[in-house]
Design an enzyme around this catalytic site. Structure first.
Site, PDB file in Angstrom:
ATOM      1  CE  LYS A   1      -0.625   0.645   4.872  1.00 32.47           C
ATOM      2  NZ  LYS A   1      -1.711   0.737   6.098  1.00 32.47           N
TER       3      LYS A   1
ATOM      4  NE  ARG B   1      -5.795  -0.666  11.802  1.00 28.50           N
ATOM      5  CZ  ARG B   1      -5.068  -0.873  11.050  1.00 28.50           C
ATOM      6  NH1 ARG B   1      -4.155   0.228  10.728  1.00 28.50           N
ATOM      7  NH2 ARG B   1      -4.562  -2.018  10.406  1.00 28.50           N
TER       8      ARG B   1
END
Length: 361
Positions: free
Chosen positions: A36, A131
């Protein structure tokens, strides 16, 4: 050569991958290459695969599609837990996904059946970073349901640490994940092929551990591309930290006051700036700004002071460097700045040392 641009050293990238595979492989840990931060760049992804990375992980399906269309042969893992709106794309374009929501898993199952595909899933466990992740107390019931879903293959569990909450993947956290994997395998008579302990922040834990337990996989981006661990951002011995160099061109060089003059209101960034009056100053402007890069994440290789930036301009104190219009400056980058650069089309991507890279593959 176009400016601004980022130079990418492929030979150094290959070196870092091989060194990390050797380091973690000695503990029985496989590396998943996180693409990414490079925007799924196929040229760089190819270097990862040719140096032994079997699984490429990205948080954007568009990046995965780009790499697959470029012919990069790998297993593709979706890093960000899937949205309900994208389950069809997940099943069609990825082989594995990280998951934490039962409703999404049900939809993935339905979609996989319709498309006659078996989709692999890794269940994410919440261990304190807050998260994504299933609470440990809920894991048994979630695993039981997933094992009954046709079209899905539960291949592992994992956790995410040192991202949102900055929580360290220390021995206690890794022992908890390892113990959970063992309990699930015993209770449900399954074998988890992937027990993913985290990311580039796990370096200190791995190098200080005599026994990593059932942890057999890490998702690495920052360590590969910046040669650093992600807890304190310290360089990893034997790795290159300068794979990427940002280059920008001087478009103005003039002597001006050091302090803006007139009524002060918000600037282009929404701030009310304050400047020390140092009298007249040699200033220069580079053709790059906050639309291109996170300015706080770049460090000049030359000894200069960055005065600030707007969306299209980076201003520097040019008193000691005496740069002229048309000269260029080089910058090092941190992870956030690199991520932004590969997310914008306005910065040219220039690979170097291709020959040296190919000669060592």
């Amino acid at each position: 050569m176009n400016f601004p641009r980022i130079d990418i050293d492929l030979a150094k990238t290959a070196h870092n991958i091989r060194q990390l595979k050797k380091l973690y492989g000695s503990q029985g840990i496989d590396i998943i290459g996180v693409t990414k931060v490079i925007g799924g760049n196929p040229i760089i992804a190819d270097v990862l695969v040719k140096n032994g990375i079997k699984i490429l992980a990205d948080s954007r399906i568009s990046n995965i599609i780009k790499m697959r269309r470029a012919g990069i042969k790998a297993q593709y893992l979706l890093l960000r837990t899937p949205a309900l709106s994208q389950v069809q794309e997940v099943v069609i374009h990825t082989h594995i996904s990280l998951n934490s929501e039962l409703e999404v898993l049900k939809r993935l199952s339905e979609c996989a059946l319709r498309n006659h595909i078996t989709h692999k899933v890794v269940l994410m466990v919440e261990l304190g970073d807050l998260r994504e992740g299933i609470m440990p107390s809920e894991m048994n019931s979630i695993v039981k349901e997933v094992l009954s879903m046709e079209g899905l293959d539960l291949v592992g569990i994992g956790t995410n640490l040192a991202c949102f909450g900055g929580i360290s993947p220390d021995a206690d956290k890794m022992n908890e994940l390892s113990s959970m994997a063992i309990r699930l395998e015993e209770k449900f008579k399954i074998t988890l092929a992937i027990v993913s302990g985290g990311n580039s922040a796990n370096y200190n834990w791995v190098t200080s551990s005599k026994d990593v337990g059932r942890i057999n996989s890490l998702r690495l981006g920052e360590s590969i591309f910046l040669g650093r661990e992600a807890l304190c951002r310290k360089p990893i011995p034997g790795l290159f930290t300068d794979i990427f160099t940002l280059m920008a061109e001087i478009i103005e060089a003039k002597r001006k006051p050091s302090q803006p003059y007139g009524q002060v209101y918000q600037n282009a960034n929404g701030d009310i700036p304050k400047f020390e009056n140092k009298g007249l100053m040699d200033r220069a402007i580079l053709a790059i700004g906050t639309q291109d890069v996170i300015v706080s994440g770049i460090t000049p290789k030359q000894k200069i002071t960055v005065l600030g930036a707007s969306s299209d301009h980076l201003l520097i104190d040019n008193t000691e460097t005496n740069l002229k219009v048309g000269d260029t400056m080089a910058f090092d980058l941190n992870y956030s700045a690199l991520l932004r650069i590969f997310s914008t089309p306005y910065i040219a991507k220039n690979t170097i040392n291709q020959y040296e890279c190919e000669s060592i593959l």
